[in-house]
Design an enzyme around this catalytic site. Structure first.
Site, PDB file in Angstrom:
ATOM      1  N   LEU A  37       0.646  -0.469   0.002  1.00 45.61           N
ATOM      2  CA  LEU A  37       0.054   0.255  -0.210  1.00 45.61           C
ATOM      3  C   LEU A  37       1.150   1.203   0.064  1.00 45.61           C
ATOM      4  O   LEU A  37       1.827   1.460   0.852  1.00 45.61           O
ATOM      5  CB  LEU A  37      -1.046  -0.329   1.560  1.00 45.61           C
ATOM      6  CG  LEU A  37      -2.395  -0.363   1.227  1.00 45.61           C
ATOM      7  CD1 LEU A  37      -2.871  -0.506   2.617  1.00 45.61           C
ATOM      8  CD2 LEU A  37      -2.560  -0.134   0.005  1.00 45.61           C
ATOM      9  N   ASP A  38       0.186   2.231  -0.713  1.00 44.97           N
ATOM     10  CA  ASP A  38       1.434   3.819  -0.902  1.00 44.97           C
ATOM     11  C   ASP A  38       1.116   3.557   0.413  1.00 44.97           C
ATOM     12  O   ASP A  38       0.616   4.514   1.346  1.00 44.97           O
ATOM     13  CB  ASP A  38       1.305   4.369  -1.926  1.00 44.97           C
ATOM     14  CG  ASP A  38       1.081   3.562  -3.379  1.00 44.97           C
ATOM     15  OD1 ASP A  38       2.120   2.970  -3.709  1.00 44.97           O
ATOM     16  OD2 ASP A  38       0.461   4.091  -3.865  1.00 44.97           O
ATOM     17  N   PRO A  39       2.269   4.462   0.809  1.00 46.79           N
ATOM     18  CA  PRO A  39       2.018   5.676   2.444  1.00 46.79           C
ATOM     19  C   PRO A  39       0.921   6.321   2.953  1.00 46.79           C
ATOM     20  O   PRO A  39       0.786   6.452   3.660  1.00 46.79           O
ATOM     21  CB  PRO A  39       3.673   6.290   1.785  1.00 46.79           C
ATOM     22  CG  PRO A  39       4.349   5.667   0.840  1.00 46.79           C
ATOM     23  CD  PRO A  39       4.120   5.472  -0.088  1.00 46.79           C
TER      24      PRO A  39
END
Length: 297
Positions: A37-39
């Site tokens: 998951l992206d930050p």
């Protein structure tokens, strides 16, 4: 510790940050995850602990669901609100116009991965090239969007919310960018929350604060989902004590001597092999009339 821990990833944490936190809390060095998951994204992040890491490359269900927020009238280099603005314009799109496009992005569709993504190009991650100001041609990929719904849209702010259920490798940012392009005004994703992944949902997940409290009280292990739960889509096969010992020690089984004797399972069919006490031994795969070991756990 062996099993699956479902984390509700907070914003501003990378997936590797979450792994590092759980590694410290659990004392388990061997930890993997089933999808980055992206930050700036939040939500369901299944972590594989101990022997469950053996499942990382063979998890059968990679489908995911999201709630995504977006805004029209703007484009960025990252396709989300955190990137560098490329274009801005006045937008007067109606909800009806967006809903008319939903069928175009439902079912089997083609997507071009964004430059800011972890896809490899000639041995380099696209995001590494993008950070150097390099843009390369990317091949379109086939993905499946099972369901796409417009939950809300505020015509005054040109902002809305989508729900998406999709296959592995689908970029929600790209769906939003493509919708904006079709509308002629551009669009960016402004928030992303993953509500389900690999068969697990938000209801199964725990926040980092909850995990810390559990670790302090010695209750972290009690929240592990079984490794077997990753393979719930496969049918169960209970074998005798002798067969369980043989399978555990690496031996193949004859289907004629199991509950599959009259079932005639197809070649390539996979089963969750368990002993009579219900212990999960691993996955078996059919080849002719033999159950070979697919993966031990």
């Amino acid at each position: 510790m062996n099993g699956v821990l479902i984390v509700n990833k907070p914003k501003a944490f990378t997936s590797f940050d979450v792994v590092a936190v759980v590694r410290r809390l659990s004392g388990q060095r061997k930890i993997g995850h089933t999808g980055t998951l992206d930050p700036n994204a939040t939500g369901v992040l299944p972590l594989l602990l101990g022997n469950a890491t053996k499942a990382q490359d063979i998890v059968p269900n990679h489908d995911k669901s999201y709630i995504a927020e977006f805004r029209l009238g703007i484009t960025t280099d990252t396709l989300d609100i955190w990137g560098e603005v490329k274009t801005e314009c006045e937008s007067h799109i109606t909800r009806r116009q967006i809903e008319a496009l939903i069928p175009d992005f439902t079912g089997k569709i083609e997507q071009i991965p964004p430059m800011y993504s972890a896809v490899y190009h000639n041995g380099q991650r696209l995001y590494d090239l993008a950070r150097q100001g390099i843009e390369v041609e990317r091949k379109a990929r086939n993905v499946t969007v099972y369901e796409l719904k417009l939950l809300s849209f505020d015509e005054s702010t040109q902002s809305g919310t989508l729900t998406v259920s999709c296959s592995k490798g689908t970029y929600i940012r790209t769906i939003i960018d493509d919708i904006g392009a079709k509308l002629g005004v551009g669009a960016v994703m402004t928030a992303l929350d993953r509500t389900a992944a690999c068969g697990y949902t938000k209801a199964d997940s725990l926040t980092l604060d909850e995990l810390k409290q559990l670790a302090e009280n010695g209750g972290l292990e009690s929240k592990l989902m079984s490794t077997e739960s990753l393979f719930s889509v496969y049918p169960e096969l209970v074998v005798s004590d002798a067969q369980a010992k043989r399978f555990y020690n690496g031996g193949a089984l004859d289907t004629a001597r199991t509950a599959l004797s009259k079932a005639n399972p197809a070649d390539g069919a996979i089963f969750r092999v368990k002993d009579r006490s219900g212990k999960f031994l691993g996955l078996g795969i059919i080849c002719d009339t033999i159950i070979n070991i697919y993966k031990h756990f």
